[in-house]
Design a protein around this motif. Sequence first.
Motif, short mmCIF file in Angstrom:
data_model
loop_
_atom_site.label_atom_id
_atom_site.label_comp_id
_atom_site.label_asym_id
_atom_site.label_seq_id
_atom_site.Cartn_x
_atom_site.Cartn_y
_atom_site.Cartn_z
N ARG A 32 -65.04 -86.62 25.00
CA ARG A 32 -65.53 -85.06 24.89
C ARG A 32 -64.54 -84.10 25.62
O ARG A 32 -64.16 -83.51 25.46
N VAL A 33 -62.84 -85.43 26.12
CA VAL A 33 -61.95 -84.95 26.36
C VAL A 33 -61.39 -83.67 25.09
O VAL A 33 -60.81 -82.83 25.18
N VAL A 34 -61.67 -84.19 24.32
CA VAL A 34 -60.62 -83.68 23.10
C VAL A 34 -61.29 -82.29 22.94
O VAL A 34 -60.58 -81.40 22.75
N PRO A 35 -62.62 -82.00 22.59
CA PRO A 35 -63.55 -80.24 22.95
C PRO A 35 -62.74 -79.87 23.73
O PRO A 35 -62.78 -78.52 24.44
N ASP A 36 -63.20 -80.40 25.67
CA ASP A 36 -62.36 -79.83 26.58
C ASP A 36 -61.13 -79.13 26.51
O ASP A 36 -60.90 -78.56 27.05
N GLN A 37 -59.58 -79.45 25.17
CA GLN A 37 -58.67 -78.95 25.79
C GLN A 37 -59.14 -77.21 25.42
O GLN A 37 -57.63 -76.91 25.42
N ILE A 38 -59.89 -76.59 24.96
CA ILE A 38 -59.70 -75.31 24.77
C ILE A 38 -60.75 -74.17 25.48
O ILE A 38 -61.06 -73.50 25.18
N ARG A 39 -61.39 -75.41 26.40
CA ARG A 39 -62.20 -74.76 27.06
C ARG A 39 -61.73 -73.45 28.09
O ARG A 39 -62.32 -72.90 28.09
N GLU A 40 -60.55 -73.47 27.81
CA GLU A 40 -59.82 -72.13 28.97
C GLU A 40 -59.91 -71.44 27.91
O GLU A 40 -59.98 -69.98 28.22
N TRP A 41 -59.88 -70.85 26.61
CA TRP A 41 -59.61 -69.99 25.74
C TRP A 41 -61.20 -69.23 25.87
O TRP A 41 -61.84 -68.82 24.28
N VAL A 42 -62.71 -70.10 26.06
CA VAL A 42 -63.35 -70.08 25.45
C VAL A 42 -64.33 -69.56 26.25
O VAL A 42 -64.06 -70.03 27.51
N GLY A 43 -64.80 -68.15 26.81
CA GLY A 43 -65.36 -66.96 27.51
C GLY A 43 -66.73 -67.63 27.65
O GLY A 43 -66.91 -68.00 26.53
N GLY A 44 -67.47 -67.53 28.61
CA GLY A 44 -68.55 -68.06 28.66
C GLY A 44 -68.96 -68.91 29.33
O GLY A 44 -68.43 -70.03 29.51
N ARG A 45 -70.53 -70.30 28.87
CA ARG A 45 -71.19 -71.37 28.73
C ARG A 45 -69.99 -72.02 27.93
O ARG A 45 -70.34 -71.81 26.29
N TYR A 46 -69.43 -73.15 28.41
CA TYR A 46 -68.85 -74.02 27.48
C TYR A 46 -69.18 -75.41 27.61
O TYR A 46 -68.81 -75.91 28.19
N VAL A 47 -70.06 -75.91 26.55
CA VAL A 47 -70.49 -77.50 27.03
C VAL A 47 -70.06 -78.72 25.48
O VAL A 47 -69.78 -77.78 24.69
N THR A 48 -69.67 -79.89 26.08
CA THR A 48 -69.47 -80.35 25.31
C THR A 48 -69.77 -81.60 25.04
O THR A 48 -70.46 -82.21 25.67
N LEU A 49 -70.07 -82.50 23.64
CA LEU A 49 -71.16 -83.60 24.02
C LEU A 49 -70.12 -84.85 22.90
O LEU A 49 -69.61 -84.42 22.18
N GLY A 50 -69.90 -85.41 23.12
CA GLY A 50 -68.80 -86.84 22.63
C GLY A 50 -69.65 -88.14 22.88
O GLY A 50 -70.98 -88.22 23.49
N THR A 51 -69.04 -89.29 22.46
CA THR A 51 -69.21 -90.56 22.33
C THR A 51 -69.02 -91.02 23.82
O THR A 51 -68.08 -91.81 23.47
N ASP A 52 -68.62 -90.65 24.76
CA ASP A 52 -67.37 -91.42 25.83
C ASP A 52 -68.65 -92.20 25.78
O ASP A 52 -69.51 -92.76 26.16
#
Length: 64
Positions: A32-52
């Motif tokens: 999940r850390v990969v899509p979390d890299q763009i979190r600051e530029w996504v407004g509103g609720r942002y949920v990531t699903l990964g293979t951790d």
Amino acid sequence: MLHPGEPARVPYVEQLLKEREGPVVAATDYMRVVPDQIREWVGGRYVTLGTDGYGPLGFACSAA
């Protein structure tokens, strides 16, 4: 600040999502850390699903 004398640029992800409503869900085959890299530029609720924890080592350990 690469260009302090120029107006601030709007990030590409922010341009794409600025007029969207609702939550944004990012799904990946990576951690999940990969899509979390763009979190600051996504407004509103942002949920990531990964293979951790479910990579090849996870399967090797469960098969033993």
